[in-house]
Design a protein around this motif. Structure first.
Motif, PDB file in Angstrom:
ATOM      1  N   ARG A   1       5.034  -7.766  -5.657  1.00  0.00           N
ATOM      2  CA  ARG A   1       4.229  -7.892  -6.876  1.00  0.00           C
ATOM      3  C   ARG A   1       2.761  -7.594  -6.578  1.00  0.00           C
ATOM      4  O   ARG A   1       2.085  -6.916  -7.354  1.00  0.00           O
ATOM      5  N   GLY A   2       2.244  -8.082  -5.441  1.00  0.00           N
ATOM      6  CA  GLY A   2       0.858  -7.820  -5.078  1.00  0.00           C
ATOM      7  C   GLY A   2       0.590  -6.349  -4.851  1.00  0.00           C
ATOM      8  O   GLY A   2      -0.468  -5.827  -5.245  1.00  0.00           O
ATOM      9  N   ASN A   3       1.536  -5.654  -4.201  1.00  0.00           N
ATOM     10  CA  ASN A   3       1.367  -4.220  -3.965  1.00  0.00           C
ATOM     11  C   ASN A   3       1.380  -3.446  -5.280  1.00  0.00           C
ATOM     12  O   ASN A   3       0.592  -2.508  -5.478  1.00  0.00           O
ATOM     13  N   ARG A   4       2.288  -3.814  -6.175  1.00  0.00           N
ATOM     14  CA  ARG A   4       2.327  -3.148  -7.481  1.00  0.00           C
ATOM     15  C   ARG A   4       1.015  -3.355  -8.229  1.00  0.00           C
ATOM     16  O   ARG A   4       0.456  -2.421  -8.812  1.00  0.00           O
ATOM     17  N   ALA A   5       0.517  -4.600  -8.208  1.00  0.00           N
ATOM     18  CA  ALA A   5      -0.730  -4.897  -8.913  1.00  0.00           C
ATOM     19  C   ALA A   5      -1.901  -4.129  -8.311  1.00  0.00           C
ATOM     20  O   ALA A   5      -2.746  -3.594  -9.030  1.00  0.00           O
ATOM     21  N   SER A   6      -1.950  -4.071  -6.990  1.00  0.00           N
ATOM     22  CA  SER A   6      -3.045  -3.371  -6.318  1.00  0.00           C
ATOM     23  C   SER A   6      -3.064  -1.896  -6.696  1.00  0.00           C
ATOM     24  O   SER A   6      -4.119  -1.338  -7.050  1.00  0.00           O
ATOM     25  N   LEU A   7      -1.906  -1.253  -6.660  1.00  0.00           N
ATOM     26  CA  LEU A   7      -1.850   0.173  -6.995  1.00  0.00           C
ATOM     27  C   LEU A   7      -2.101   0.410  -8.478  1.00  0.00           C
ATOM     28  O   LEU A   7      -2.799   1.358  -8.856  1.00  0.00           O
ATOM     29  N   LEU A   8      -1.535  -0.447  -9.323  1.00  0.00           N
ATOM     30  CA  LEU A   8      -1.700  -0.262 -10.759  1.00  0.00           C
ATOM     31  C   LEU A   8      -3.168  -0.407 -11.162  1.00  0.00           C
ATOM     32  O   LEU A   8      -3.698   0.404 -11.934  1.00  0.00           O
ATOM     33  N   ARG A   9      -3.839  -1.440 -10.643  1.00  0.00           N
ATOM     34  CA  ARG A   9      -5.265  -1.632 -10.961  1.00  0.00           C
ATOM     35  C   ARG A   9      -6.090  -0.464 -10.442  1.00  0.00           C
ATOM     36  O   ARG A   9      -7.006   0.021 -11.128  1.00  0.00           O
ATOM     37  N   HIS A  10      -5.808  -0.023  -9.234  1.00  0.00           N
ATOM     38  CA  HIS A  10      -6.616   1.049  -8.654  1.00  0.00           C
ATOM     39  C   HIS A  10      -6.420   2.350  -9.425  1.00  0.00           C
ATOM     40  O   HIS A  10      -7.402   3.071  -9.697  1.00  0.00           O
ATOM     41  N   LEU A  11      -5.189   2.633  -9.808  1.00  0.00           N
ATOM     42  CA  LEU A  11      -4.952   3.834 -10.611  1.00  0.00           C
ATOM     43  C   LEU A  11      -5.612   3.721 -11.970  1.00  0.00           C
ATOM     44  O   LEU A  11      -6.137   4.702 -12.497  1.00  0.00           O
TER      45      LEU A  11
ATOM     46  N   GLY B   1      -3.336   5.516  -0.576  1.00  0.00           N
ATOM     47  CA  GLY B   1      -3.184   4.918   0.747  1.00  0.00           C
ATOM     48  C   GLY B   1      -4.527   4.680   1.414  1.00  0.00           C
ATOM     49  O   GLY B   1      -4.767   3.623   2.015  1.00  0.00           O
ATOM     50  N   ARG B   2      -5.412   5.656   1.298  1.00  0.00           N
ATOM     51  CA  ARG B   2      -6.749   5.522   1.905  1.00  0.00           C
ATOM     52  C   ARG B   2      -7.522   4.366   1.273  1.00  0.00           C
ATOM     53  O   ARG B   2      -8.178   3.582   1.965  1.00  0.00           O
ATOM     54  N   ASP B   3      -7.448   4.236  -0.047  1.00  0.00           N
ATOM     55  CA  ASP B   3      -8.266   3.260  -0.748  1.00  0.00           C
ATOM     56  C   ASP B   3      -7.704   1.845  -0.681  1.00  0.00           C
ATOM     57  O   ASP B   3      -8.466   0.868  -0.701  1.00  0.00           O
ATOM     58  N   THR B   4      -6.380   1.700  -0.652  1.00  0.00           N
ATOM     59  CA  THR B   4      -5.785   0.361  -0.698  1.00  0.00           C
ATOM     60  C   THR B   4      -5.389  -0.164   0.667  1.00  0.00           C
ATOM     61  O   THR B   4      -5.163  -1.369   0.826  1.00  0.00           O
ATOM     62  N   GLY B   5      -5.272   0.710   1.664  1.00  0.00           N
ATOM     63  CA  GLY B   5      -4.868   0.263   2.989  1.00  0.00           C
ATOM     64  C   GLY B   5      -3.374   0.084   3.148  1.00  0.00           C
ATOM     65  O   GLY B   5      -2.909  -0.354   4.209  1.00  0.00           O
ATOM     66  N   LEU B   6      -2.598   0.404   2.127  1.00  0.00           N
ATOM     67  CA  LEU B   6      -1.145   0.297   2.224  1.00  0.00           C
ATOM     68  C   LEU B   6      -0.568   1.476   3.004  1.00  0.00           C
ATOM     69  O   LEU B   6      -1.135   2.569   3.015  1.00  0.00           O
ATOM     70  N   SER B   7       0.564   1.236   3.645  1.00  0.00           N
ATOM     71  CA  SER B   7       1.193   2.296   4.431  1.00  0.00           C
ATOM     72  C   SER B   7       1.768   3.370   3.522  1.00  0.00           C
ATOM     73  O   SER B   7       2.004   3.146   2.325  1.00  0.00           O
ATOM     74  N   ALA B   8       2.029   4.548   4.109  1.00  0.00           N
ATOM     75  CA  ALA B   8       2.604   5.648   3.331  1.00  0.00           C
ATOM     76  C   ALA B   8       3.959   5.252   2.760  1.00  0.00           C
ATOM     77  O   ALA B   8       4.300   5.615   1.626  1.00  0.00           O
ATOM     78  N   GLY B   9       4.740   4.488   3.551  1.00  0.00           N
ATOM     79  CA  GLY B   9       6.036   4.047   3.062  1.00  0.00           C
ATOM     80  C   GLY B   9       5.916   3.113   1.873  1.00  0.00           C
ATOM     81  O   GLY B   9       6.662   3.237   0.892  1.00  0.00           O
ATOM     82  N   SER B  10       4.974   2.173   1.945  1.00  0.00           N
ATOM     83  CA  SER B  10       4.770   1.249   0.827  1.00  0.00           C
ATOM     84  C   SER B  10       4.287   1.995  -0.411  1.00  0.00           C
ATOM     85  O   SER B  10       4.751   1.722  -1.527  1.00  0.00           O
ATOM     86  N   ILE B  11       3.361   2.936  -0.213  1.00  0.00           N
ATOM     87  CA  ILE B  11       2.865   3.730  -1.341  1.00  0.00           C
ATOM     88  C   ILE B  11       4.018   4.469  -2.002  1.00  0.00           C
ATOM     89  O   ILE B  11       4.175   4.469  -3.234  1.00  0.00           O
ATOM     90  N   SER B  12       4.854   5.109  -1.180  1.00  0.00           N
ATOM     91  CA  SER B  12       5.965   5.890  -1.718  1.00  0.00           C
ATOM     92  C   SER B  12       6.925   5.005  -2.507  1.00  0.00           C
ATOM     93  O   SER B  12       7.346   5.362  -3.616  1.00  0.00           O
ATOM     94  N   ASN B  13       7.269   3.836  -1.950  1.00  0.00           N
ATOM     95  CA  ASN B  13       8.217   2.939  -2.617  1.00  0.00           C
ATOM     96  C   ASN B  13       7.653   2.393  -3.927  1.00  0.00           C
ATOM     97  O   ASN B  13       8.325   2.411  -4.963  1.00  0.00           O
ATOM     98  N   VAL B  14       6.417   1.900  -3.872  1.00  0.00           N
ATOM     99  CA  VAL B  14       5.842   1.270  -5.060  1.00  0.00           C
ATOM    100  C   VAL B  14       5.571   2.306  -6.149  1.00  0.00           C
ATOM    101  O   VAL B  14       5.862   2.077  -7.326  1.00  0.00           O
ATOM    102  N   VAL B  15       5.021   3.451  -5.778  1.00  0.00           N
ATOM    103  CA  VAL B  15       4.770   4.495  -6.767  1.00  0.00           C
ATOM    104  C   VAL B  15       6.084   4.942  -7.405  1.00  0.00           C
ATOM    105  O   VAL B  15       6.160   5.156  -8.622  1.00  0.00           O
ATOM    106  N   GLY B  16       7.115   5.057  -6.589  1.00  0.00           N
ATOM    107  CA  GLY B  16       8.417   5.428  -7.135  1.00  0.00           C
ATOM    108  C   GLY B  16       8.906   4.420  -8.166  1.00  0.00           C
ATOM    109  O   GLY B  16       9.436   4.804  -9.225  1.00  0.00           O
ATOM    110  N   GLU B  17       8.708   3.127  -7.892  1.00  0.00           N
ATOM    111  CA  GLU B  17       9.086   2.091  -8.852  1.00  0.00           C
ATOM    112  C   GLU B  17       8.286   2.207 -10.141  1.00  0.00           C
ATOM    113  O   GLU B  17       8.832   2.113 -11.252  1.00  0.00           O
ATOM    114  N   LEU B  18       6.979   2.391  -9.994  1.00  0.00           N
ATOM    115  CA  LEU B  18       6.109   2.442 -11.168  1.00  0.00           C
ATOM    116  C   LEU B  18       6.419   3.660 -12.043  1.00  0.00           C
ATOM    117  O   LEU B  18       6.363   3.581 -13.271  1.00  0.00           O
ATOM    118  N   ILE B  19       6.741   4.780 -11.407  1.00  0.00           N
ATOM    119  CA  ILE B  19       7.130   5.972 -12.178  1.00  0.00           C
ATOM    120  C   ILE B  19       8.461   5.737 -12.875  1.00  0.00           C
ATOM    121  O   ILE B  19       8.634   6.066 -14.056  1.00  0.00           O
TER     122      ILE B  19
END
Length: 442
Positions: free
Chosen positions: A14-24, A36-54
């Protein structure tokens, strides 16, 4: 059972989703690499969370940009049409209701005059419910597409310890409008199933200006609302300051003159009794008969060019406002003080030079030199925009979670009032708020 205070996998997701959603939302469109650069999350986490949000429909592709020698990078943004939010401003003379998409593009609006009933609680509730129903119908959307309704009101708002969006425990103390422990959340809940968020109007204005307007980019700001009355939102280290019982920011009821003019709150010498639009017009003999408060204040400004009484009244208001701002500088040491509200924006172009001069004369030199005094950038309807950010903030902070709907208790409390004749005229539909602000700043 997870240990108390220990984050679970669900919390982390939930925290990762919120972080990416707010930043976007605030910085987008952005590529996955930029996220990934701005939030500090790994490429794998970015890929998984972005995939969920899409997959959930919250995020969509927004074109591509060239990369250094590789494949073009896909840009992402929050989908403006994933859901909708409603903002309600319970003002001094009207209830203003607007419906927005997630880019805060206005899609429908209603202006409902308070008329002779004033701030009678049942009357205000009926108008608010009628306006909400009207804008949803005008926009042609289903109730379930609305993420929530935010409401800005005069006075002190006790939130209670309820579930966000439920509304039942919210109580309003509006001394200047005769509201004493009004269970506004419960009364509104009787007429709608939509998630409800209620806060002081100055605080909703403050959130709008911090997100999109004059406060953006600063962590320590005071946003002043000047309308019929006077209020403020205090932001310290990027967070709104509420105080022990959410009454912080009642700047209009700080005392500038012991034993001074009687204020609407019943006390004497309050700042509001000298600079609020109602107080200003109450001391001017030239108020046009039958004019609205907005038109009367515009007439006062026009008359000041040839009417010594009007000019003296505005000069006095500038001195008291400057002294009040000096108090804010000395107390809170803000980077910026932003003056908003319909009366503040109307008076500001004429009074601001004198206000700055007076503030510098009364404030301590060192903090005053570090503080800018500016006008708000979001226009006279910023309270309504700010109210709409209340459900939007919950959406972003929870990573897109929807609030569980509470059935309206239609057999008790306010009726679902209004009908088609209650809605105001359809407003011209402006573009996204962020674009309107950018044009204003240029």
């Amino acid at each position: 059972m997870a240990e108390r205070g220990r984050r679970t996998v669900r919390d982390l997701r939930r925290g990762n989703r919120a972080s990416l959603l707010r930043h976007l939302y605030f910085e987008g469109p952005l590529s996955r690499q930029e996220l990934g650069r701005d939030t500090g999350l790994s490429a794998g986490s970015i890929s998984n969370v972005v995939g969920e949000l899409i997959a959930d429909g919250m995020v969509e592709e927004a074109g591509a940009v060239e990369s250094d020698g590789g494949r073009p990078r896909i840009l992402l943004q929050v989908s403006a049409t994933f859901g909708y939010v409603v903002g309600v401003d319970v003002g001094e003379t009207r209830v203003r209701v607007e419906l927005f998409d997630l880019a805060l593009t206005e899609l429908a609006s209603a202006d409902l005059p308070l008329s002779d009933s004033g701030h009678d609680v049942d009357h205000v509730v009926r108008l608010a419910l009628a306006g909400i129903e009207s804008v949803v119908r005008e926009a042609g959307i289903d109730d379930h597409e609305v993420l929530g309704v935010g409401i800005g009101v005069p006075g002190i708002v006790e939130q209670g310890s309820e579930v966000p969006g439920e509304g039942h425990g919210i109580v309003v103390h509006g001394q200047t409008i005769g509201w004493d422990a009004v269970p506004l959340g419960r009364l509104l809940r009787a007429g709608t199933e939509l998630p409800l968020y209620i806060d002081n109007g100055a605080k909703t204005l403050g959130q709008a200006e911090m997100w999109f307007g004059g406060g953006r980019g600063s962590g320590n700001v005071v946003i002043a609302l000047i309308g019929s009355g006077v209020g403020a939102a205090v932001v310290a280290d990027g967070s709104p300051y509420h105080g022990a019982s959410s009454s912080a920011g009642e700047w209009g009821h700080t005392t500038l003159q012991v034993g001074g003019r009687v204020c609407r709150c019943g006390s004497r010498g309050c700042l509001e009794a000298y600079v609020g639009a109602e107080a200003l017009l109450g001391r001017w003999a030239g108020v046009p008969e039958g004019a609205s408060e907005e038109n009367a204040l515009a007439a006062l400004l026009a008359a000041a060019d040839h009417d010594p009484e009007a000019a003296a009244l505005l000069a006095e208001a500038a001195e008291y406002l400057g002294a009040g701002i000096a108090d804010l500088i000395n107390l809170f040491n803000p980077q910026r003080i932003v003056i908003g509200g319909w009366a503040g924006l109307l008076l500001g172009p004429r009074l601001l030079p004198a206000v700055r001069e007076v503030a510098a004369a009364y404030a301590l030199r060192h903090p005053c030199a570090q503080t800018s005094i500016e006008l708000g950038r979001l226009g006279a309807d910023a309270v309504t925009v700010g109210a709409a950010t209340l459900p939007l903030a919950h959406f972003l902070d929870t990573g897109g979670e929807r609030v569980v709907r509470v059935p309206a208790a239609r057999d008790g409390g306010a009726d679902r009032a209004g009908g088609s004749g209650a809605a105001g005229d359809r407003a011209e539909r402006p573009g996204p708020l962020r674009n309107r602000v950018a044009r204003a700043v240029r």
